[in-house]
Design an enzyme around this catalytic site. Structure first.
Site, PDB file in Angstrom:
ATOM      1  N   LYS A 297       4.571  -6.967   1.072  1.00  0.00           N
ATOM      2  CA  LYS A 297       4.401  -5.627   1.624  1.00  0.00           C
ATOM      3  C   LYS A 297       5.638  -5.197   2.412  1.00  0.00           C
ATOM      4  CE  LYS A 297      -0.610  -6.002   2.479  1.00  0.00           C
ATOM      5  NZ  LYS A 297      -1.067  -4.833   1.706  1.00  0.00           N
ATOM      6  N   ARG A 371      -9.548  -8.592  -4.300  1.00  0.00           N
ATOM      7  CA  ARG A 371     -10.493  -8.582  -5.421  1.00  0.00           C
ATOM      8  C   ARG A 371     -10.607  -9.948  -6.078  1.00  0.00           C
ATOM      9  NH1 ARG A 371      -7.426  -3.765  -8.206  1.00  0.00           N
ATOM     10  NH2 ARG A 371      -7.224  -3.334  -5.978  1.00  0.00           N
TER      11      ARG A 371
END
Length: 523
Positions: A297, A371
């Site tokens: 990130k 996920r």
């Protein structure tokens, strides 16, 4: 790290005679022509519950509050020294907005007002709330809202400061709520429930606000397990070896880049007598820190990624409340925990991972790690057997883009999504149902595996929906399910407002508890 607690109790003494450090009343805004005598435009209206206080001020209370700048705007707090007119040395007037027509203020209005005023009265050890409570069937909901708001607005994370802060006043330690009959069993039950549920929200906030170096997966698992056992829940913790042996490929893959290994915590609540026969599963994402892994990130704002375990914190805390309120339905929670770090052992874009249910997933972006761990946990929940599955996670930035910082996105079985929406609105944790279009699933087709984590073209369009579409692959046929994306509502980076303080919010603990109670009552 445990934050200072606040206690709640009921009182039916005349508010003007209560021996407290501050007495709280509600005021409504009312527009009008400028008063020729005072020069003030508009007037204030006292809410019910303030009658004896107003009498002690000989009819000059609203005029004095207006001179101090009070407008009655929602959440506005105005303090007034009583100078001996009533027992309490301070009257605090909290704004409730315009006076509702033929009804008491909405529960969420009361909840936010109570939170704002209790926070503003930090430094006052003992505070009484004389708020407008209806005398009809709506009374329990209003009382619950005031109680929750007071406990949550007064929350403050214990923190890590080593020196006393002169301007940091001690949170209110005791809150009394004025009611017509303090011995009323319904009212007492609402206080007990609010104490349990708000206490769970505060615990969730503590976990989210804890520094990530102190709450890596093993420590987080230990903390949840300790709290759960103390609450009387059954606890099972799978370590990295058990996860690898059990086929939890998603959890193992995400966690393998960190020296702090992953965990899966299972919490079980069994109602007395077996309950209604229905079974509920709760699943929460527990990424204790998210660097993005190899797909790292940007540095700006990465410190807030300590909150990427807010879903697991909410689910674990909700189970503590469920153990206290004892609904007549079996509930099992699954908290997958991992730390997503870049290292020589990290999972990579291009990897193909075998998940718990046997599906092969092509990894395209290691920052879509939530996920992966959730897929394993949801598949395990379905394998164990459940009728309803509620999962919550800080899953996608797309949720914030689509719905902002206050409204969660919910995807899954349409009927259950609508149920989440209705319950969320009733407790002040709004959620909005979103679709799971076929074209989004088609964009996640993989040339080498059953599905890719994200759109194969790395397309950000429908980003929130991609998360829901992926998770659907791990829900067994016949299981009603709802995925609640709290990327925005799970963490509040702005200034305190209402009963939200800066940091972890505890969303959606109250929604999950209410959903479980709703299933227990209505199937």
């Amino acid at each position: 790290m445990t934050s200072p607690s606040t206690t709640l109790s009921l009182v039916d003494t005349d508010p003007a005679e209560l021996a407290v450090d501050a007495i709280v009343i509600g005021v409504h805004s009312q527009t009008g022509e400028q008063d020729a005598t005072s020069g003030l435009a508009g007037t204030l209206l006292l809410a019910s519950g303030a009658e004896s206080i107003a009498a002690a001020f000989e009819g000059k209370l609203t005029e004095t509050l207006a001179l101090l700048g009070a407008t009655g705007a929602p959440g506005e707090v105005t303090k007034l020294a009583t100078l001996g007119t009533v027992t309490a040395p301070i009257v605090a007037a909290v704004g409730l907005g315009p006076e509702p027509t033929g009804a008491a203020p909405a529960p969420e209005t009361l909840r936010r007002a109570a939170g704002a005023v209790v926070r503003a009265l930090a430094g006052a050890p003992r505070v009484a709330l004389s708020m407008p409570l209806p005398d009809d069937a709506d009374a329990p909901a209003a009382l619950r809202a005031v109680a929750e708001g007071a406990l949550l607005g007064g929350y403050r994370f214990a923190g890590y400061k080593t020196k006393p802060q002169p301007t940091r006043r001690t949170p209110v330690g005791e809150v009394l709520i004025a009611v017509p009959d303090a011995a009323d069993q319904t009212a007492r039950g609402e206080i007990e429930r609010a104490t349990a549920v708000a206490g769970a929200v505060r615990t969730s906030r503590d976990w989210v606000n804890t520094a990530p170096n102190e709450l890596r997966p093993p420590a987080f698992a230990d903390s949840v397990a300790q709290a759960a056992r103390a609450a009387g829940l059954e606890v099972e913790v799978l370590d990295e070896e058990a996860l690898r042996a059990g086929g939890y490929g998603g959890i193992v893959a995400v966690g393998q880049g960190s020296e702090a290994p992953p965990r899966l915590v299972k919490l079980t609540y069994t109602p007395a007598g077996g309950g209604s026969g229905k079974r509920v599963a709760l699943v929460g994402k527990g990424i204790t820190f998210d660097t993005g892994g190899i797909s790292i990130k940007p540095a700006q704002g990465m410190w807030e990624m300590k909150s990427d375990m807010a879903g697991a914190a909410a689910v674990g805390a909700a189970m503590l409340a469920i153990a206290a309120v004892k609904p007549s339905v079996a509930v099992t929670a699954y908290l997958p925990m991992a730390e997503n770090m870049p290292s020589g052992t990290s999972y990579r874009p291009g990897d193909v991972i075998t998940m718990f249910n046997g599906k092969k997933v092509e990894v395209l972006n290691t920052d879509a790690e939530g996920r992966m761990i959730l897929g394993d946990a949801m598949a395990r929940a379905c394998a164990d057997g459940t009728d309803y599955l509620f999962e919550t996670s800080t899953l996608t930035g797309g949720q914030v883009v689509a719905l902002g910082k206050k409204i969660a996105g919910v995807m899954g079985t349409p009927e259950l999504c609508e149920r989440v929406k209705v319950v969320g609105e009733s407790v002040g944790e709004p959620a909005w149902p979103m679709p799971l279009p076929d074209d989004v699933r088609k964009g996640m087709d993989s040339d080498v595996a059953d599905i890719s984590q994200v759109n194969a073209g790395m397309d950000r369009a429908g980003h929130m929906l991609q998360g829901g579409v992926f998770l659907r692959e791990f829900v067994s046929e016949g299981v009603a399910w709802a995925h609640i994306d709290i990327a925005g509502p799970g963490y509040h980076s702005g200034e305190a407002t209402g009963y939200w303080t800066k940091g972890g919010t505890g969303v959606p603990v109250r929604t999950l508890v209410q959903l479980v109670e709703d299933v227990a009552a209505n199937g």
